[in-house]
Design a protein around this motif. Structure first.
Motif, PDB file in Angstrom:
ATOM      1  N   VAL A   1       0.839  -1.198   0.000  1.00  0.00           N
ATOM      2  CA  VAL A   1       0.000   0.000   0.000  1.00  0.00           C
ATOM      3  C   VAL A   1       0.877   1.252   0.000  1.00  0.00           C
TER       4      VAL A   1
ATOM      5  N   HIS B   1      -4.491   6.660  -2.904  1.00  0.00           N
ATOM      6  CA  HIS B   1      -4.289   5.249  -3.230  1.00  0.00           C
ATOM      7  C   HIS B   1      -4.790   4.957  -4.632  1.00  0.00           C
TER       8      HIS B   1
ATOM      9  N   SER C   1      -6.473   2.439  -7.299  1.00  0.00           N
ATOM     10  CA  SER C   1      -7.447   1.367  -7.145  1.00  0.00           C
ATOM     11  C   SER C   1      -6.727   0.035  -7.261  1.00  0.00           C
TER      12      SER C   1
ATOM     13  N   ASP D   1      -6.741  -2.218  -1.680  1.00  0.00           N
ATOM     14  CA  ASP D   1      -7.685  -1.173  -1.295  1.00  0.00           C
ATOM     15  C   ASP D   1      -9.081  -1.751  -1.094  1.00  0.00           C
TER      16      ASP D   1
ATOM     17  N   ARG E   1      -9.120  -3.626   2.102  1.00  0.00           N
ATOM     18  CA  ARG E   1      -9.175  -2.697   3.224  1.00  0.00           C
ATOM     19  C   ARG E   1     -10.587  -2.150   3.417  1.00  0.00           C
ATOM     20  N   THR E   2     -11.270  -1.891   2.336  1.00  0.00           N
ATOM     21  CA  THR E   2     -12.622  -1.338   2.431  1.00  0.00           C
ATOM     22  C   THR E   2     -13.574  -2.323   3.100  1.00  0.00           C
TER      23      THR E   2
ATOM     24  N   VAL F   1     -11.680   3.316  -4.379  1.00  0.00           N
ATOM     25  CA  VAL F   1     -11.016   2.513  -3.346  1.00  0.00           C
ATOM     26  C   VAL F   1     -11.750   1.205  -3.119  1.00  0.00           C
TER      27      VAL F   1
END
Length: 1126
Positions: free
Chosen positions: A463, A473, A475, A479, A482-483, A562
């Protein structure tokens, strides 16, 4: 209001349709059936077979008041009842009917800000602390019990009878009888004082233990979510409620999740949770569903409520005032003691009847001058006092006090001391994994993106390297991971610790969500994700479904790149929703049709990709990792048929989650076993207690952790599965040592899953229970409950440990529910015992549960030989054979009420024997406190020797002084040719010798009473005492040698209380025998010096004989001596 709801999420769903079926009450043994738990702020728990549970009375009172409220609202005439005031007060309440805004206005609070510090201070002064009103105490009943419970009534009646024998029946009055009556009154008062002290001491210790459990809750104050103690809540506080929480006050719900349900069984007795609502469903305050009542539990979902009543103003507080506390029942050991006492009392009454019958039918006519009426009364009182072990209630009370102090020392909370007793009989402990066997300190160690795996730290590096110069960040797959990890999460960082490093921040939520939230935060700020996405729907993790769903709506376009692949982000329109889901891979993988590759692009999930993901999952599981799959799905607004606020939306989202999901990644979470667990497992297995793991984890994960914990000792290829269980009955199943793997045999191991359990028939359960090592994986709450009941149905005493909401039903059903201190409120409420610190303290609890029974057995073994047996025969020989009562009634009383009580209490402090955790558990109803083996030891072995030797020493003294036994036999008076004064003087000395002999050989024997007739009343006091000393040492162990369990010089076995008891017995002997005034009044006498030392030699002989018996038991454990050993 929606923001608050979105902020605090939702909890575990618990739906009626998730249950497999109603509990089968027939599978629970009547003697061990559990009752529902319950009390408001209390943590009291009792078993239905020994006490009336308050939970049985409270629902009746609750329903009565509820009906009265309905009648009141219809303006009908109410009967004059005690609860009339409460009924009218509750009927006038309108918190449930007014609007949310009006409720907040009346309480001067804000839904988003809560109360200010100034408001809290003023409300605390006005309403006081949120503590239940103290229970009503029945002082008269309490004080009456101090004086007359136990054997107090016998002492009191005996004292009155002896006073009557002194006057008016005494002609002339005999001072010895007056002295005897005074001693009985003194002992009666001392026993009452001890009862008072013991009650105060035990209550104080138990209260201090209960206060060790912090009863906390989450509230919003000054705009910040904070954790406070429940006692500090005031009306107007905004309370955040999650699944498993117990309501500390009455609240009006202002926001509820779709699956929010509350268990009101503590008040209503209703079996299933009821849904919570914001609007009132009934004009009756007790029946509406928008009010949460103090003491009830949140079974599933989450809510936000405003506190409307605290302390005695709550419904529970008001109704509790109307409900008298039920009488506490007998514990298992108290019941054993009571059965023993009934036997002794029956024998006592029979002997007294025989004595009176002999006197009335024969002696009164044939030998009228032998025993007068006052002498007969004294003899009957002597028999009664001799037979009743006065030291037993004192020893029992001391044992319970010791148990309470032991629990406090080891940070164990037992809601009732009977729990400690039951622990001595536990044969199986079913333990949850997370938080019990493991540290419950989870951390994400690995993650998988697409078909590639990487360490969590490596993901952070990727990251960091993928950031643009502007700090945004790109895509990417990470990501997206993390979302989902950050948003599909019920965890929440505490606002007060947000400035701290991520590892040190406090997180509100379970351990799994904490680990994933910290993982997501390390990849990027979760707060930024929440700024871009708003929660529209939330379905908390469900142990049945094994997944969590959170549906999100976009609030800022920055979040699209993201959270989604670029292709989907480009067509994501306002009103579309993002369904995020995380849960068990074996459940979710079959619902997925795509997966995100390392470039962040969604590609089809073909068979090869599925196999690769399965391989990753299995590899991590075999390494003790817990594996979760994270996925998402974009849902277009055109396909959504209902509003997120409607109940139909939940069904629609569940249907959307069945197909078309995209795998975002996998995460591996480690939760290391507690370091002490392998040793705890080894010790409990040596004690004949099997530990089974019962967990919701994947089978490979559970098996790997079970091996680390020592629960499974066989290599993988020797661990069986469900296919090893035949559906046909097996003629011979392993029992006893074969089951536990003793005698050098390796215990058999098996791992079965929740789906396997559903298919098992009775024959397969019989085979399964015969395994020594069992791991139950992927189990639901209903299956945990079934495991407990199947074990109970096969005569096992089951202990169940757990800390979560899902464990509560099994905790309640088990013979002993054991919760972990940091667990959920509902688990702690359902359990009988709470381990406040470490699971290893259960070893001490089991040890002292067994010691409690052992020491009471030793106490009785000490009291019987020199007490009832050795003191009974002097009275019988006096009445039936015309011989003088060779042990005076007064000295019998001294032994029973003074010296025996002290020594018996000293035995209650005896340290555990070295082999106490090397024996199999005690079987309820089979291994009795007193059985034929015990009677053989106390009466047939020790009692016979002590009685015979005491008689021999006394009559040998008379023989040496010119009074042969042949002249005494059937003499019914002074023998011919013997001077009466000389005869009386020698009988007094012989009585003192009998007394001393018993004391030295047995340490403190049981006393009798002195008679008004010198010739027929005793003469031997000292012999008694010497035998007791050595019997006290012999009773310290049942099988071990005194050298293996020495009373001194060994910290593990020493008992310093023995020697003050011996010195007290010696002091009593000198006090009553050598003070000239007592000699004149009580007819006692100094004892020749040789009669102090000869009993010591005899006592050594008794001790050596018992040592030989114990050696034979240890040397030949299957021999005759072992089979008859007590």
């Amino acid at each position: 209001m929606g923001d608050i709801y979105e902020k605090y999420g939702q909890g575990v769903r618990w739906r009626l349709e998730d249950l497999e079926g109603q509990p089968d009450q027939t599978t629970i043994r009547p003697g061990l059936r559990r009752a529902l738990s319950r009390g408001s702020m209390s943590i009291h728990s009792v078993r239905s077979h020994v006490a009336v549970d308050p939970a049985a009375a409270l629902p009746i009172q609750y329903r009565t008041v509820s009906i009265d409220i309905d009648d009141y609202k219809r303006k009908t005439e109410l009967a004059k009842k005690l609860e009339k005031g409460t009924t009218s007060d509750l009927a006038d309440l309108e918190w449930h009917t007014i609007s949310v805004d009006e409720a907040l206005r009346r309480l001067s609070t804000s839904l988003t800000r809560g109360l200010s510090e100034g408001q809290i201070k003023r409300k605390t002064e006005e309403y006081g602390k949120n503590m239940p009103p103290p229970p009503e105490t029945h002082r008269f009943k309490q004080w009456f019990g101090y004086f007359f419970k136990g054997f107090g009534s016998v002492l009191f009646v005996g004292a009155i009878l002896v006073f009557v024998a002194w006057r008016p029946l005494g002609n002339p009055p005999v001072l010895a009888n007056l002295a005897l009556a005074i001693v009985l009154v003194a002992v009666w008062l001392i026993q009452a004082a001890f009862n008072m002290w013991q009650d105060w001491s035990t209550s104080r210790v138990m209260a201090s233990i209960k206060n060790m459990i912090p009863k906390g809750c989450l509230v919003i104050r000054e705009g910040v979510q904070v954790a406070i103690m429940a006692v500090d809540i005031v009306p107007g506080d905004i309370l955040v409620i999650k699944a498993g929480n117990k309501l500390p006050a009455d609240v009006r719900f202002v926001q509820v999740s779709s699956d929010a349900k509350f268990d009101r069984a503590v008040l209503t007795g209703e079996s299933f949770p009821l849904a919570a609502t914001v609007d009132h469903t009934d004009k009756n305050y007790l029946e509406t569903k928008n009010i949460g009542l103090q003491g009830t539990h949140c079974a599933s979902g989450t809510c936000v409520g405003v506190v409307v009543a605290t302390a005695g103003s709550t419904v529970f507080g008001r109704i509790a005032k109307l409900t008298n506390k039920p009488k506490k029942g007998l514990t298992p050991i108290e019941r054993e003691v009571l059965n023993f006492v009934w036997i002794i009392v029956s024998i006592m009454v029979t002997v007294i009847i025989v004595v009176v019958a002999i006197w009335a039918g024969w002696l009164r006519k044939a030998h009228p001058g032998w025993i007068s009426v006052p002498s007969l009364i004294i003899s009957c009182v002597s028999v009664a006092i001799a037979f009743i072990p006065e030291g037993l209630p004192v020893a029992t009370a001391a044992s319970l006090t010791i148990a309470a102090n032991m629990m406090k020392k080891n940070k164990i909370l037992c809601k009732s001391l009977k729990t400690v007793e039951t622990l001595g009989t536990v044969s199986v402990i079913c333990s949850d994994k997370t938080g019990t066997l493991t540290e419950n300190k989870m951390a994400v160690t690995d993650c998988a993106i697409g078909l590639e795996t990487m360490k969590a730290k490596a993901a952070r590096d990727v990251v960091a390297a993928g950031q643009t110069k502007e700090g945004h960040h790109a895509s990417s797959a990470i990501d997206q991971l993390r979302t989902v990890a950050g948003l599909c999460n019920a965890g929440e960082f505490d606002a007060s610790s947000i400035h701290l490093p991520i590892a040190n921040r406090k997180v509100h939520g379970d351990a799994t969500d904490q680990a994933i939230l910290r993982f997501a935060e390390r990849l990027g700020p979760v707060a930024e994700l929440k700024r871009c996405w708003a929660t529209k729907f939330n379905l908390a993790f469900n142990s049945k479904n094994k997944f969590m769903i959170r549906v999100l709506g976009s609030t800022h376009p920055d979040g699209l790149s993201v959270a989604l692949p670029s292709g989907i982000a480009a067509i994501f329109e306002p009103g579309d929703m993002l369904l995020t889901i995380k849960g068990a891979p074996e459940i979710l993988l079959e619902r997925c049709s795509n997966y995100t590759n390392t470039s962040g692009v969604a590609v089809p999930l073909d068979a090869a990709a599925r196999a690769s993901i399965d391989k990753i999952k299995d590899e991590w599981s075999s390494q003790d990792r817990r594996v979760l799959l994270l996925a998402h799905k974009a849902v277009s607004k055109s396909s959504i048929q209902s509003s997120p606020s409607s109940t139909a939306f939940e069904t629609e989202m569940l249907e959307q989650a069945r197909t078309g999901l995209t795998v975002v990644g996998l995460v591996a979470i480690i939760d290391p076993p507690r370091p002490e667990i392998p040793e705890v497992t080894r010790i409990l297995r040596g004690a004949g207690i099997r530990i089974f793991m019962v967990t919701g984890d994947f089978a490979l994960t559970a098996q790997a952790i079970a091996r680390e914990c020592g629960i499974i000792t066989n290599p993988d290829h020797l661990v069986a599965n469900v296919t090893a269980l035949s559906r046909d009955p097996v003629e011979k199943l392993p029992t006893g040592d074969d089951v536990d793997g003793k005698d050098g045999e390796t215990p058999r191991s098996i791992v079965v899953t929740g789906p396997d359990l559903i298919t098992l028939n009775d024959a397969q359960w019989d085979q399964l229970v015969a395994y020594g090592e069992i791991v139950f994986a992927r189990t639901t709450p209903e299956q945990k409950l079934r495991i407990v009941r199947e074990l109970q149905a096969r005569a096992h005493v089951v202990g169940m440990t757990g800390d979560g909401v899902n464990d509560a039903p099994a905790l309640r059903a088990a013979d002993i529910g054991i919760a972990i201190g940091g667990g959920s409120d509902i688990a702690i409420e359902a359990a009988d015992m709470v381990l406040l610190e470490s699971f290893s303290s259960i070893v001490e609890a089991v040890r002292f549960g067994r010691v409690l029974f052992d020491n009471l057995k030793k106490t009785i073994a000490y009291l019987l030989p020199a007490g009832s047996f050795s003191e009974f025969w002097p009275v019988m020989t006096n009445v039936a054979f015309g011989m003088p009562q060779i042990l005076s009634s007064f000295l019998m009383i001294v032994i029973c009420c003074l010296t025996d009580c002290v020594a018996a209490t000293a035995l209650a402090y005896e340290a555990p024997e070295a082999d106490v955790l090397q024996r199999p558990p005690r079987k309820i109803g089979v291994d009795r406190l007193v059985d034929w083996k015990f009677i053989l030891q106390t009466y047939g072995f020790i009692g016979m020797m002590e009685t015979f030797l005491s008689f021999v020493m006394s009559y040998w003294y008379l023989e040496r002084n010119g009074i042969p036994f042949s002249k005494i036999w059937f003499s019914f008076g002074v023998p011919e040719g013997v001077d009466p004064d000389y005869y009386a003087a020698k009988l007094n000395t012989a009585s003192s010798i009998y007394f001393v002999t018993l004391v030295v050989m047995y340490v403190p024997p049981n006393p009798t009473i002195s008679t008004s007739q010198p010739a027929s009343q005793p003469a031997t006091n000292k012999q008694c005492r010497n035998s007791q000393w050595f019997n006290l040492l012999a009773c310290r162990t049942r099988r071990l040698s005194i050298y293996q369990h020495p009373p001194l010089f060994n910290r593990e076995t020493r008992n310093y209380y023995l020697f003050p008891a011996i010195l007290f017995a010696l002091a009593m002997a000198f006090f009553w025998l050598y003070v000239p005034t007592f000699q004149d009044v009580l007819d006692t006498a100094a004892v020749p010096v040789e009669h102090w030392f000869l009993p010591m030699a005899l006592g050594v002989g008794i001790l050596l004989l018992d040592e030989g018996r114990k050696f034979g038991v240890r040397k030949w454990p299957k021999g005759v001596l072992a089979r008859i050993a007590w």
